[in-house]
Design a protein around this motif. Structure first.
Motif, PDB file in Angstrom:
ATOM      1  N   GLN A 298     -69.250 140.348  98.729  1.00  0.00           N
ATOM      2  CA  GLN A 298     -69.132 139.540 100.140  1.00  0.00           C
ATOM      3  C   GLN A 298     -70.462 140.655 101.032  1.00  0.00           C
ATOM      4  N   ASN A 304     -74.469 137.711  94.793  1.00  0.00           N
ATOM      5  CA  ASN A 304     -74.099 136.075  95.757  1.00  0.00           C
ATOM      6  C   ASN A 304     -71.695 136.090  95.388  1.00  0.00           C
ATOM      7  N   GLY A 305     -72.133 137.050  94.491  1.00  0.00           N
ATOM      8  CA  GLY A 305     -70.441 136.659  94.595  1.00  0.00           C
ATOM      9  C   GLY A 305     -70.422 136.227  92.934  1.00  0.00           C
ATOM     10  N   THR A 306     -70.582 135.482  92.014  1.00  0.00           N
ATOM     11  CA  THR A 306     -70.117 134.664  90.961  1.00  0.00           C
ATOM     12  C   THR A 306     -70.155 135.866  90.428  1.00  0.00           C
TER      13      THR A 306
ATOM     14  N   GLY B   8     -70.117 127.894  91.868  1.00  0.00           N
ATOM     15  CA  GLY B   8     -69.721 129.072  90.676  1.00  0.00           C
ATOM     16  C   GLY B   8     -71.266 129.026  89.687  1.00  0.00           C
ATOM     17  N   GLU B  10     -74.116 129.773  88.070  1.00  0.00           N
ATOM     18  CA  GLU B  10     -75.182 129.938  88.828  1.00  0.00           C
ATOM     19  C   GLU B  10     -76.449 129.296  88.200  1.00  0.00           C
ATOM     20  N   HIS B  15     -75.590 124.285  92.766  1.00  0.00           N
ATOM     21  CA  HIS B  15     -75.515 126.175  92.970  1.00  0.00           C
ATOM     22  C   HIS B  15     -77.502 126.247  93.599  1.00  0.00           C
ATOM     23  N   THR B  44     -72.543 132.575  99.251  1.00  0.00           N
ATOM     24  CA  THR B  44     -71.534 133.689  98.685  1.00  0.00           C
ATOM     25  C   THR B  44     -70.116 133.546  98.401  1.00  0.00           C
ATOM     26  N   GLN B  45     -70.122 133.188  97.123  1.00  0.00           N
ATOM     27  CA  GLN B  45     -69.155 133.272  96.432  1.00  0.00           C
ATOM     28  C   GLN B  45     -67.817 133.691  97.548  1.00  0.00           C
ATOM     29  N   LEU B  46     -66.997 133.319  97.941  1.00  0.00           N
ATOM     30  CA  LEU B  46     -65.110 134.091  98.702  1.00  0.00           C
ATOM     31  C   LEU B  46     -64.347 133.788  97.332  1.00  0.00           C
TER      32      LEU B  46
END
Lengths: 344, 102
Positions: A298, A304-306, B8, B10, B15, B44-46
């Motif tokens: 983050q 991108n957090g993937t 999620g 990519e 996405h 961005t993935q949380l």
């Protein structure tokens, strides 16, 4: 994914030939050193097995076949009296390497227990094959698949750190370059004593660099996790970006220092030490990177957090060296042999 | 606070286009992958649904708020200064204007 990584980072593909000399200051040098050292050890293992077989065929034409010995593909001779050998009709012999480095054989007795230890005769083989070297080489060969798995995982991280390396400077990074330079100098020294001293100093500098950078990285992660950047109003993003940049830089050089230490140990034939270094690195990844991967993703603008993002892919590096370490560090290296009736 | 979900995967078109989904939805309509919580600003993935923004974007919002307060503060000060000047010099200006007229 693995094929893509191999083609992008051919240095860690252990099936590819040994690469030519790169500039030592290239970001790829440490992993290339490790890769080449492993490849050479595997090639040596191959040669040693072949040599042992050829020698035995020449000197001991009458060999009692034991199924395990056949599977392992080699034979060896015990320094025992002829009467001892004659007394043994068939059965198994255990080859033991003690921590002192001496090699012994033990015969399995009728009651199923192994008897007293008999020293192995080193000069049986005309070409002077060192039995300890042989034991290590055979073990290396047996662990080849595991070594390749470790190499594949390292390749994933190595690609992502190379770009960060260029043009970075601070005193801890200076320690890394000091270690690198000492190693390079050691390679060109003729005196074996001085060579050893320089390599020792190189390893020490690299170890210091690795741990100092590790502490710096943990401190920066804690700063972000505790939200201390919020104390300065209006500069949150600037402070986050600055700390993330430091963290990336620290990680890159921790990786480089670790690879170089592992490569040096492997180059010197110290496989157990190499596995210890990789084990420690795996532990560091698990405790520092994996625990904080989601949070760091983050904070990092490039992530991108993937699962394929920078931090989560680094977190996945669980160098499964535990099995490799266990086997390399075992004081007993057991090799089953056939019984030869000719011991001279 | 309203949360957003995204794909999620990519390699999925959703996405790449940063398509957002409702919280009630579970799978991506393009590729079928499970949906994940995402930052409203940067995708961005949380890790969970506790926050609407990622750490960095949240910091960005805080910065904007703080900067806006600073600017408002400056404007306020400026208005006070102008007001003060008017009061200080206002009578003189008025009398000067009267003289000119007169």
């Amino acid at each position: 994914m693995n094929e893509l990584i191999k083609s992008e980072n051919g240095y860690m593909d252990l099936e590819s030939p040994v690469t030519d000399e790169l500039s030592p200051y290239s970001a790829s040098y440490p992993v290339k050193l490790l890769s080449n050292s492993i490849k050479l050890k595997l090639a040596q293992a191959e040669n040693i097995v072949g040599n042992v077989y050829r020698e035995l065929e020449k000197t001991t034409p009458l060999v009692a076949q034991v199924s395990e010995a056949t599977k392992k593909g080699y034979r060896y001779v015990v320094d025992a009296t002829e009467s001892t050998l004659e007394a043994i009709e068939s059965g198994r012999i255990k080859l033991t390497t003690e921590k002192s480095g001496k090699l012994y054989a033990q015969f399995r007795e009728a009651n199923g227990h192994y008897g007293s230890k008999l020293p192995i005769k080193k000069d049986v083989f005309a070409k002077g094959i060192d039995p300890i070297q042989m034991a290590n080489a055979l073990q290396m060969k047996a662990l080849q698949d595991q070594v390749q798995q470790v190499a594949d995982q390292i390749a994933v991280i190595d690609l992502s750190v190379r770009e960060v390396i260029q043009g970075q400077q601070n005193d801890r990074i200076g320690l890394y370059y000091s270690g690198l330079t000492l190693f390079l100098e050691a390679r060109n020294i003729n005196s074996s004593e001085m060579k050893k001293i320089l390599i020792t100093q190189s390893l020490r500098a690299l170890s210091e660099a690795r741990f100092q950078l590790g502490l710096t990285m943990q401190s920066d992660i804690k700063y972000l996790a505790d939200g201390k950047y919020k104390l300065e109003k209006g500069k949150n993003v600037e402070l986050i970006d600055s700390r993330i940049s430091n963290i990336n830089q620290s990680f890159a050089f921790i990786h480089q220092a670790t690879m170089l230490r592992a490569g040096i140990y492997c180059n010197e034939g110290e496989l157990s030490a190499m596995s210890t270094v990789l084990n420690e690195y795996s532990y560091f990844i698990e405790n520092t990177v994996a625990k904080n991967a989601s949070f760091l993703a983050q904070c990092d603008i490039t992530d991108n957090g993937t699962e394929k993002g920078v931090w989560k892919s680094r977190a996945k590096l669980k160098l499964d060296v535990s099995e490799l370490s266990k086997q390399l560090n075992a004081s007993d290296k057991t090799i089953y042999l056939g019984v030869s009736k000719e011991n001279e | 606070m309203k949360r957003n979900k995204g794909c999620g995967n990519e390699s999925c078109e959703a996405h790449k286009k940063k398509t957002t989904y409702k919280v009630s939805e579970i799978f991506c309509s393009k590729c079928g992958s499970p949906l994940v919580y995402i930052c409203k600003d940067c995708y961005t993935q949380l890790p969970d649904d506790t926050e609407k923004y990622c750490v960095r974007c949240l910091g960005n919002h805080e910065d904007k708020k703080n900067n806006a307060k600073k600017v408002a503060g400056q404007v306020g000060k400026g208005a006070l200064v102008v007001g003060g000047l008017l009061i200080t010099y206002g009578k003189k200006v008025l009398s000067f204007a009267k003289d000119l007229k007169g």
